[in-house]
Design a protein around this motif. Structure first.
Motif, PDB file in Angstrom:
ATOM      1  N   THR A  45      -5.003  -5.861  -7.240  1.00 57.11           N
ATOM      2  CA  THR A  45      -5.228  -4.342  -7.132  1.00 57.11           C
ATOM      3  C   THR A  45      -6.621  -3.990  -7.664  1.00 57.11           C
ATOM      4  O   THR A  45      -6.947  -4.612  -8.777  1.00 57.11           O
ATOM      5  CB  THR A  45      -4.223  -3.401  -7.992  1.00 57.11           C
ATOM      6  OG1 THR A  45      -2.667  -4.106  -7.203  1.00 57.11           O
ATOM      7  CG2 THR A  45      -4.277  -2.111  -7.730  1.00 57.11           C
ATOM      8  N   GLU A  84      -6.939   0.081  -3.884  1.00 56.83           N
ATOM      9  CA  GLU A  84      -6.776  -0.829  -2.777  1.00 56.83           C
ATOM     10  C   GLU A  84      -6.004  -1.844  -3.420  1.00 56.83           C
ATOM     11  O   GLU A  84      -6.141  -2.514  -4.344  1.00 56.83           O
ATOM     12  CB  GLU A  84      -8.346  -1.394  -2.477  1.00 56.83           C
ATOM     13  CG  GLU A  84      -9.243  -0.171  -2.234  1.00 56.83           C
ATOM     14  CD  GLU A  84     -10.675  -1.110  -2.173  1.00 56.83           C
ATOM     15  OE1 GLU A  84     -10.844  -2.154  -2.037  1.00 56.83           O
ATOM     16  OE2 GLU A  84     -11.670  -0.418  -2.043  1.00 56.83           O
ATOM     17  N   THR A  85      -5.053  -2.369  -2.335  1.00 56.09           N
ATOM     18  CA  THR A  85      -3.791  -3.181  -2.861  1.00 56.09           C
ATOM     19  C   THR A  85      -3.261  -4.000  -1.772  1.00 56.09           C
ATOM     20  O   THR A  85      -3.080  -3.248  -0.863  1.00 56.09           O
ATOM     21  CB  THR A  85      -2.748  -2.537  -4.022  1.00 56.09           C
ATOM     22  OG1 THR A  85      -2.169  -3.657  -4.336  1.00 56.09           O
ATOM     23  CG2 THR A  85      -2.121  -1.636  -3.568  1.00 56.09           C
ATOM     24  N   GLU A  86      -2.450  -4.999  -2.076  1.00 52.76           N
ATOM     25  CA  GLU A  86      -1.681  -5.531  -1.148  1.00 52.76           C
ATOM     26  C   GLU A  86      -0.701  -6.770  -1.776  1.00 52.76           C
ATOM     27  O   GLU A  86      -1.282  -7.071  -2.805  1.00 52.76           O
ATOM     28  CB  GLU A  86      -2.618  -6.323  -0.194  1.00 52.76           C
ATOM     29  CG  GLU A  86      -1.490  -6.840   1.127  1.00 52.76           C
ATOM     30  CD  GLU A  86      -0.683  -5.593   1.756  1.00 52.76           C
ATOM     31  OE1 GLU A  86       0.534  -5.624   1.566  1.00 52.76           O
ATOM     32  OE2 GLU A  86      -1.034  -4.956   2.841  1.00 52.76           O
ATOM     33  N   PRO A 132       0.805  -1.306   0.108  1.00 52.15           N
ATOM     34  CA  PRO A 132      -0.034   0.148   0.073  1.00 52.15           C
ATOM     35  C   PRO A 132       0.860   1.366   0.049  1.00 52.15           C
ATOM     36  O   PRO A 132       0.449   2.267  -0.789  1.00 52.15           O
ATOM     37  CB  PRO A 132      -0.800  -0.076   1.310  1.00 52.15           C
ATOM     38  CG  PRO A 132      -1.034  -1.618   1.550  1.00 52.15           C
ATOM     39  CD  PRO A 132       0.367  -2.180   0.936  1.00 52.15           C
TER      40      PRO A 132
END
Length: 359
Positions: free
Chosen positions: A343, A336-338, A298
């Motif tokens: 993603t 929004e990602t990790e 993030p």
């Protein structure tokens, strides 16, 4: 003198004290340091030093700077409770100051656009808070102008070299050439897709287009990438009819899909799924580009959105900046990602906006 009247006592004379002249060099130097610290904006490395400098200049209990996401950086003890966060939210919505001493929050307008907020805790005179706001705004204005000039220069150089990825062009043409004899009909379809994609990407367009046109360009791009990646790339594209005619800035969606394919799915040996959806939510048009690829930290995504990513990663920040410039600070991208979790990029725009008209 009557017996009941007290004698008048002579007033004590206070000694005359000559005040030492205030040396303005220290104040000016501190103000200059604050300006230099804000050269990279409210998300840069110098924001903490800038808040410390402002606190000293104002002799405040605490000073904070918050960017458009509401994330704040403080010098001094953060005010207890949640009132300061509520005031920041109020200023973000109203774009006017909120609160009163000993806690005030002031909007920071750069070129008539909200850039963040200044938070001051303590009994600081109103005139001093106004001057501090002007100092920060001037610093942010200079930072934005310098960043815009640098980005424009890089963008012009990239445009002169190639307006679309040479890697993508090479791979697409290689696949088309390989199918000429084995599957001439498929080769012909892909060649038409390639021509259509290039016509849209390279032609001289106005400032705005429609969701329908952007989705058509996305579909041709994904068709070519599926030919290149084969079963490694799975695609789902869904768009609600009511948003097809919505006018949007030209080429704001295709770069997001290209990022999903190149940086999300392509690095995975097993490939992945890219989903593109368009729908209406109240008075807004919401476009979502979602992939189940490699994802990213993030903090890395935040740096890219702020324009501090590696060379060649300006796509997301460019799109976000253009959307905020056109529609205002409450619109733009949400990422929004990790790592290893894919993603998701959400684009939110009003269905109708003054001056945003597709040719």
């Amino acid at each position: 003198m009557p017996d009941d009247e007290e004698p008048t006592r002579p007033r004590a004379r206070l000694p005359f004290v000559r005040r030492s002249p205030v040396d303005p060099s220290g104040v000016l130097a501190a103000a200059r340091r604050v300006t230099d610290d804000l050269a990279t904006g409210l998300t840069g490395a110098g924001v903490a030093s800038a808040t410390r400098g402002l606190r000293r200049l104002l002799d405040a209990d605490a000073v904070g700077l918050a960017d458009l996401s509401g994330r704040s950086t403080w010098a001094g003890p953060v005010p207890s409770g949640t009132r300061w966060a509520a005031l920041v939210d109020e200023v973000m919505h109203s774009e006017t100051s909120a609160g009163r001493p000993p806690l005030v929050v002031l909007p920071l307008h750069v070129h008539d656009e909200l850039a963040g907020t200044l938070l001051i805790a303590g009994k600081v005179p109103a005139r001093a808070t106004r001057e501090a706001t002007e100092l920060v705004v001037a610093a942010l204005r200079r930072a934005r102008l310098e960043a815009s000039a640098e980005q424009a220069a890089r963008a012009e150089l990239r445009a002169l070299r190639a307006e679309i990825s040479p890697h993508f062009v090479y791979n697409a043409l290689t696949v088309i050439a390989a199918l000429v004899h084995s599957d001439p009909e498929r080769s012909h379809e892909l060649m038409l897709d390639f021509a259509d994609y290039n016509r849209y990407s390279l032609a001289r367009h106005g400032e705005y287009t429609t969701v329908a046109e952007e989705f058509h360009a996305i579909e041709t791009y994904l068709a070519l990438q599926r030919a290149v990646l084969g079963e490694r790339l799975r695609v789902q594209v869904r768009v609600a009819p009511e948003v097809l005619a919505v006018a949007i800035p030209y080429l704001v969606l295709q770069p997001l899909v290209e990022n999903a394919v190149r940086h999300g799915v392509e690095p995975r040996a097993a490939g992945g799924l890219v989903q593109v959806r368009g729908e209406a939510e109240g008075g807004d048009c919401v476009i979502t580009v979602d992939d189940d690829g490699v994802g990213m930290a993030p903090a890395h995504a935040e740096a890219i959105l702020a324009g501090r990513g590696p060379e060649g990663s300006v796509g997301l920040s460019n799109v976000d900046r253009r959307l905020r410039t056109v529609y205002g600070s409450w619109y733009g991208l949400v990422v929004e990602t990790e790592r290893d979790a894919g993603t998701k990029v959400v684009v939110r725009m009003p269905m109708f906006a003054p001056g945003v008209v597709a040719p």
